[in-house]
Write an enzyme that holds these catalytic residues in place. Structure first.
Site, PDB file in Angstrom:
ATOM      1  N   HIS A  93     -14.529  -2.905  -8.260  1.00 49.73           N
ATOM      2  CA  HIS A  93     -13.384  -3.386  -7.481  1.00 49.73           C
ATOM      3  C   HIS A  93     -12.400  -4.073  -8.401  1.00 49.73           C
ATOM      4  O   HIS A  93     -12.774  -4.713  -9.381  1.00 49.73           O
ATOM      5  CB  HIS A  93     -13.821  -4.335  -6.354  1.00 49.73           C
ATOM      6  CG  HIS A  93     -14.758  -5.409  -6.803  1.00 49.73           C
ATOM      7  ND1 HIS A  93     -16.114  -5.193  -6.958  1.00 49.73           N
ATOM      8  CD2 HIS A  93     -14.540  -6.711  -7.142  1.00 49.73           C
ATOM      9  CE1 HIS A  93     -16.703  -6.311  -7.363  1.00 49.73           C
ATOM     10  NE2 HIS A  93     -15.761  -7.247  -7.499  1.00 49.73           N
TER      11      HIS A  93
ATOM     12  N   HIS B 174      -9.548  -6.939  -8.520  1.00 44.05           N
ATOM     13  CA  HIS B 174      -8.962  -8.089  -7.824  1.00 44.05           C
ATOM     14  C   HIS B 174      -7.472  -8.081  -8.125  1.00 44.05           C
ATOM     15  O   HIS B 174      -7.071  -8.044  -9.295  1.00 44.05           O
ATOM     16  CB  HIS B 174      -9.527  -9.407  -8.374  1.00 44.05           C
ATOM     17  CG  HIS B 174     -11.000  -9.597  -8.151  1.00 44.05           C
ATOM     18  ND1 HIS B 174     -11.511 -10.354  -7.118  1.00 44.05           N
ATOM     19  CD2 HIS B 174     -12.086  -9.147  -8.849  1.00 44.05           C
ATOM     20  CE1 HIS B 174     -12.846 -10.362  -7.187  1.00 44.05           C
ATOM     21  NE2 HIS B 174     -13.202  -9.635  -8.239  1.00 44.05           N
TER      22      HIS B 174
HETATM   23  P1  5GP Z   1     -16.937 -10.038  -7.924  1.00 43.04           P
HETATM   24  O1  5GP Z   1     -17.396 -11.415  -8.141  1.00 43.04           O
HETATM   25  O2  5GP Z   1     -18.094  -9.066  -7.749  1.00 43.04           O
HETATM   26  O3  5GP Z   1     -15.941  -9.570  -8.960  1.00 43.04           O
HETATM   27  O4  5GP Z   1     -16.109 -10.057  -6.579  1.00 43.04           O
HETATM   28  C1  5GP Z   1     -16.651  -9.792  -5.343  1.00 43.04           C
HETATM   29  C2  5GP Z   1     -15.637 -10.264  -4.361  1.00 43.04           C
HETATM   30  O5  5GP Z   1     -15.948  -9.711  -3.123  1.00 43.04           O
HETATM   31  C3  5GP Z   1     -15.612 -11.735  -4.229  1.00 43.04           C
HETATM   32  O6  5GP Z   1     -14.309 -12.245  -4.541  1.00 43.04           O
HETATM   33  C4  5GP Z   1     -15.983 -11.986  -2.788  1.00 43.04           C
HETATM   34  O7  5GP Z   1     -15.267 -13.061  -2.198  1.00 43.04           O
HETATM   35  C5  5GP Z   1     -15.645 -10.678  -2.137  1.00 43.04           C
HETATM   36  N1  5GP Z   1     -16.472 -10.374  -0.987  1.00 43.04           N
HETATM   37  C6  5GP Z   1     -17.820 -10.449  -0.934  1.00 43.04           C
HETATM   38  N2  5GP Z   1     -18.247 -10.078   0.298  1.00 43.04           N
HETATM   39  C7  5GP Z   1     -17.148  -9.770   1.023  1.00 43.04           C
HETATM   40  C8  5GP Z   1     -16.960  -9.325   2.349  1.00 43.04           C
HETATM   41  O8  5GP Z   1     -17.891  -9.132   3.137  1.00 43.04           O
HETATM   42  N3  5GP Z   1     -15.691  -9.120   2.762  1.00 43.04           N
HETATM   43  C9  5GP Z   1     -14.624  -9.315   1.937  1.00 43.04           C
HETATM   44  N4  5GP Z   1     -13.416  -9.060   2.417  1.00 43.04           N
HETATM   45  N5  5GP Z   1     -14.768  -9.720   0.655  1.00 43.04           N
HETATM   46  C10 5GP Z   1     -16.024  -9.958   0.206  1.00 43.04           C
END
Ligand code: 5GP
Length: 411
Positions: A397, A399
């Protein structure tokens, strides 16, 4: 030869050698150089040193486009004196300048015509053209292959336009993508399968083991070798049965009842199994065959499936963008591929993913300038990779962060 004439003729040959490629002449360079060292009175065509036959078909058993020509030669019982089949290795291989001079794309088969032909052609380097040449040149012996039959021609042309252009999805490494109109293996495989079904719809109904009925045609010579590939390789990608029903019956019947088709099948399979599979392990490193996404599903799969809600801001067939549930900036959007396809994290990216990675970046860039989402003049686009990078959800993903002037710290 008077000296002045000889010098003039050698000068002419030098110019010919120097500019031959630029002007489209198709004779091998080293042969020309060798001949330049002698005199112009010797023949310019190297093929005679390889074979004295009227034609040389440069081909190898695994070439499925070559196999269409071999089927014609075998069915018509063409002698070695008329057409001799020779490996391109004799000229140093497909990428040698000698072979490229005959077959500019370095593809098999290529036919050298060693006698005078009314067309003036010396080399034909495209399989349908070679096949039609053989049918016309040897029209008085063996089956005609129905050169004017529209059903046969439609199948043969459909094969060449829609299957040949993407058949590499069955065996080519991703570094050789895109395939025809398709930027990734999965979409090319789906198109390949769909076009097999379309071709099946063109087959004649009723009796007869061949595609057009009881007579063998160019369609059989063209399609059958590709079916050998498809039948063996599609199951590696999870497509079982490999061939649609009618084509599968055709494939089995024609092999069982026509010795030439059985022979060509065995020639191709021998190389596929013994060389490509067992010696070179070709599919071990091919995505969706030897390599598959077996990592556990994540919360994002549930969002994609609509099983848990998300505030979606952008969506198409390939990507989904939604608001982060725990925003780290006034505007914080996540952009993900709908089909993870092995992209648990960015360090799993391969050339197979080039298309989706481009799409994700384009979407992120569009989101980053969307004022309705709270973005101003600029944003920060971040990918966390793995534990050290702070990645929590193992589904790639991006951001997209903004809505204020972000601080300069990245690490
Ligand atoms: P990472 O830390 O893996 O780069 O980012 C994962 C992101 O996914 C985090 O910013 C977290 O807030 C977001 N996230 C996790 N679970 C959910 C969810 O169920 N719905 C949404 N909209 N975002 C999520």
């Amino acid at each position: 030869m008077p000296v002045s004439v000889k010098i003039a003729s050698e000068l002419l040959l030098f110019l010919f050698i120097s500019f031959g490629f630029a002007t489209g002449f198709t004779l091998p360079s080293t042969t020309l150089k060798r001949q330049f060292a002698t005199t112009m009175s010797t023949t310019l065509d190297m093929s005679e040193s390889i074979s004295k036959s009227e034609h040389i078909l440069f081909d190898m058993p695994v070439s499925n486009n070559g196999a269409r020509c071999r089927i014609i030669l075998f069915k018509k019982r063409i002698s070695n004196e008329q057409v001799e089949i020779v490996s391109p290795m004799t000229l140093g291989g497909l990428k040698s300048s000698e072979y490229l001079a005959l077959s500019p794309n370095g593809l098999m088969p290529c036919l050298s015509i060693q006698k005078e032909h009314e067309s003036g052609m010396k080399h034909i380097s495209e399989s349908d053209t070679i096949a039609r040449y053989l049918l016309s040149e040897f029209s008085d012996t063996g089956p005609s292959f129905l050169p004017d039959n529209p059903r046969s021609n439609q199948i043969a042309r459909w094969h060449d336009v829609y299957l040949t252009t993407i058949q590499g999805c069955l065996y080519k490494p991703s570094s050789r993508f895109p395939l025809g109109d398709y930027a990734d293996r999965k979409s090319a495989l789906n198109a390949f399968k769909k076009n097999l079904e379309t071709i099946e719809g063109f087959m004649a109904d009723g009796d007869g083991i061949y595609l057009c009925g009881s007579e063998v045609s160019l369609a059989d010579a063209t399609l059958f070798p590709t079916l050998v590939f498809a039948n063996y390789m599609l199951p590696k990608f999870g497509y079982t049965p490999a061939l649609p029903m009618k084509l599968s019956k055709y494939f089995n019947d024609v092999r069982a009842q026509d010795a030439v088709f059985a022979k060509v099948h065995d020639e191709i399979m021998d190389v596929l199994v013994n060389s490509w599979e067992e010696t070179n392990h070709r599919w071990d490193s091919i995505w969706l065959a030897g390599l598959k996404d077996t990592d556990p599903a994540t919360i994002f799969d549930k969002i994609i499936a609509g099983e848990i809600p998300a505030s979606v801001v952008k969506e198409d067939d390939h990507i989904l963008a939604f608001k982060d549930i725990n925003p780290m900036a006034p505007a914080h959007i996540l952009v993900i591929p709908k089909d993870r396809n092995g992209l648990t994290r960015i360090n799993r990216a391969t050339p197979e993913h080039t298309n989706i990675l481009g799409r994700l970046l384009v979407a992120a860039g569009e989101i980053a300038k969307d004022e309705t989402l709270g973005f101003g003049d600029g944003a920060r686009i971040v990918i966390n990779d793995g534990p050290d990078g702070g990645q929590e959800v193992m589904h790639l993903h991006l951001h997209v962060l903004g809505g204020k002037k972000l601080n300069g710290q990245l690490g």
